[in-house]
Design a protein around this motif. Structure first.
Motif, mmCIF file in Angstrom:
data_model
loop_
_atom_site.group_PDB
_atom_site.id
_atom_site.type_symbol
_atom_site.label_atom_id
_atom_site.label_comp_id
_atom_site.label_asym_id
_atom_site.label_seq_id
_atom_site.Cartn_x
_atom_site.Cartn_y
_atom_site.Cartn_z
ATOM 1 N N LEU A 43 0.808 -1.217 0.000
ATOM 2 C CA LEU A 43 0.000 0.000 0.000
ATOM 3 C C LEU A 43 0.844 1.270 0.000
ATOM 4 O O LEU A 43 0.508 2.243 -0.677
ATOM 5 N N GLU A 44 1.945 1.263 0.752
ATOM 6 C CA GLU A 44 2.749 2.486 0.855
ATOM 7 C C GLU A 44 3.484 2.822 -0.435
ATOM 8 O O GLU A 44 3.909 3.966 -0.633
ATOM 9 N N GLN A 45 3.640 1.843 -1.338
ATOM 10 C CA GLN A 45 4.342 2.085 -2.588
ATOM 11 C C GLN A 45 3.406 2.412 -3.755
ATOM 12 O O GLN A 45 3.864 2.898 -4.789
ATOM 13 N N GLN A 46 2.122 2.154 -3.596
ATOM 14 C CA GLN A 46 1.173 2.341 -4.694
ATOM 15 C C GLN A 46 1.056 3.795 -5.151
ATOM 16 O O GLN A 46 1.093 4.068 -6.359
ATOM 17 N N PRO A 47 0.901 4.785 -4.237
ATOM 18 C CA PRO A 47 0.820 6.185 -4.707
ATOM 19 C C PRO A 47 2.061 6.612 -5.474
ATOM 20 O O PRO A 47 1.973 7.331 -6.472
ATOM 21 N N ARG A 48 3.231 6.162 -5.035
ATOM 22 C CA ARG A 48 4.479 6.520 -5.707
ATOM 23 C C ARG A 48 4.518 5.937 -7.112
ATOM 24 O O ARG A 48 4.940 6.607 -8.065
#
Length: 280
Positions: A43-48
């Motif tokens: 989840l923490e890498q998806q916006p990037r």
């Protein structure tokens, strides 16, 4: 000064609004693919991943706009075939569209398989869905969609009416505005797609449809004729109508079955397990 004079013309604003709208429409399928691919990451890498993907799409489109002379040369035939039953003139543009369609078909079918059948080797799946591999695949698709977007822009904005500087300013502004809008809505769209498995499968089915359309478009651009029958172009309106109608039906289904727990797709389970391990 020439740019300011261009935007003082009402026709320039009409061209800008029309082109921005078309750029957003053409970018919808890009957002769907980007959402599905980024969902394989934590989840923490998806916006990037989404930000990098859309930023690359904007850069590719602006770069291609400034390479219009080279882009137009891609429409010139590089291979001409003339036989008793098959003939056509294959150009660089048609080859890019053709291989883009094949890539879209391959990735869509592969993703459907992974989501429904899963992978026996979770280590191999984790390796395949690293951040870099996802971004590379997104960028590869951005290149294909950028050609369609730029050719649409060049065909819509008249250089004779606005001049080179004026026309370029309109097209670059439209690209930037459309990508910024897609960036703002990519998060909500991704969350909606990733929390509804049927939307994911529908989205991948749409990409298969678009892949087939690209293959037919490549044949049309090459003016391919088989046994005297010329391959025609599939009107994009038919594709968008099919997509809109399918989504409307699915929204009605979701409304009727509100509260029911959706099924978990295979790769969704894998990502959830990764997120739980990371949170420990």
């Amino acid at each position: 000064m020439e740019i300011l004079e261009t935007f003082l013309l009402p026709s320039a604003w009409i061209a800008l609004l029309t082109l921005t709208f078309l750029e957003i429409v053409l970018g919808v399928d890009n957002i769907v693919f980007l959402s599905i691919m980024s969902s394989k990451l934590p989840l923490e890498q998806q916006p990037r991943a989404r930000t990098i993907g859309l930023s690359c799409a904007m850069l590719f489109r602006i770069l291609l706009l400034f390479c219009i002379s080279w882009l137009m040369k891609l429409t010139q035939p590089i291979i001409t075939i003339d036989t008793s039953w098959f003939d056509g003139s294959i150009s660089g543009q048609s080859l890019i569209v053709f291989f883009g369609g094949l890539f879209l078909l391959y990735k869509s079918v592969t993703e459907i398989h992974h989501k429904l059948e899963g992978m026996e080797d979770h280590g191999r799946e984790a390796k395949k869905t690293s951040f870099i591999s996802v971004v590379v695949q997104i960028i590869a698709l951005d290149i294909v969609f950028s050609f369609d977007s730029v050719l649409t822009a060049v065909g819509l904005v008249s250089f004779n009416e606005f001049g080179y500087v004026g026309a370029m300013s309109i097209m670059v502004t439209a690209v930037v505005i459309s990508v910024v809008i897609m960036l703002l809505f990519s998060g909500p769209v991704s969350r909606f797609v990733n929390t509804h498995p049927t939307i994911q499968i529908l989205g991948l089915s749409f990409l298969i449809l678009i892949g087939v359309m690209l293959l037919v478009e490549a044949a049309h651009l090459s003016q391919i004729s088989i046994f005297g029958s010329v391959v025609g172009e599939i009107p994009k309106g038919y594709i968008y109508f099919a997509i809109a109608f399918s989504l409307l039906v699915e929204f009605f289904n979701m409304k009727l079955r509100k509260g029911s727990k959706p099924v978990q797709l295979k790769d969704s389970e894998l990502v959830d397990n990764k997120n739980q391990e990371n949170n420990k």
